[in-house]
Design an enzyme around this catalytic site. Structure first.
Site, mmCIF file in Angstrom:
data_model
loop_
_atom_site.group_PDB
_atom_site.id
_atom_site.type_symbol
_atom_site.label_atom_id
_atom_site.label_comp_id
_atom_site.label_asym_id
_atom_site.label_seq_id
_atom_site.Cartn_x
_atom_site.Cartn_y
_atom_site.Cartn_z
ATOM 1 N N CYS A 196 37.019 46.404 40.009
ATOM 2 C CA CYS A 196 37.742 46.798 41.216
ATOM 3 C C CYS A 196 37.625 45.645 42.225
ATOM 4 C CB CYS A 196 37.112 48.086 41.746
ATOM 5 S SG CYS A 196 38.042 48.908 43.015
ATOM 6 N N CYS B 198 32.380 35.182 41.634
ATOM 7 C CA CYS B 198 32.878 34.086 40.815
ATOM 8 C C CYS B 198 31.685 33.299 40.288
ATOM 9 C CB CYS B 198 33.781 33.194 41.657
ATOM 10 S SG CYS B 198 34.343 31.702 40.802
#
Length: 155
Positions: A125, A102
């Protein structure tokens, strides 16, 4: 430039967010772990909405970019906003991969591979435990209590 505030959480905010994590979420998000394949809560989710960072709530992927990769983890071909993902070279486990974290809080999300579908050819993924989900029409989370979060538009 993102429409969302990408300022990292303060130490106090981060401590508060971490306090709410399960042991498995801590292992994956904070220590770059991987959940077992085919067990994640979002693997078969078909609901329209936005997948957000489990720790800080930043929007990461839209459901319209999700596809079944057959790998056992939720997979996406395009981020919500390119600025919301940071990429790190990962040489662990005897291979070279690209880790995704993130961009706001640095939490481990998963890896991106160059074998996804058009139009990007990317396969992001991700670990289900790295994500939260907000259905279309509901307000996106405001985990850092910065205000200004509105209901999300439909894709």
């Amino acid at each position: 430039m993102s429409a969302f505030d990408l300022t990292p959480p303060t130490d106090a905010q981060r401590d508060d967010l971490i306090a709410g994590l399960s042991d498995e979420e801590r292992r994956v998000l904070l220590h770059h772990g991987t959940e077992a394949p085919f067990c994640g809560v979002f693997l078969d989710n078909k609901t329209d909405g936005v997948y957000t960072c489990r720790l800080c709530g930043l929007p990461l992927f839209r459901s319209s970019a999700k596809f079944d990769s057959g790998t056992g983890w939720p997979s996406f071909f395009k981020p919500y906003d390119a600025a919301h993902i940071r990429y790190i070279r990962d040489t662990s486990h005897g291979m070279i991969r690209v880790e995704e974290v993130c961009a706001r809080c640095g939490s481990h999300l998963g890896h991106v591979f160059p074998d996804g579908p058009p139009p990007t050819g990317e396969r992001h993924c991700l670990n289900s435990v790295s994500l939260s989900f907000t259905p279309v029409g509901e307000a996106l989370p405001d985990s850092l209590q910065r205000g200004g979060v509105e209901a999300q538009p439909a894709d």
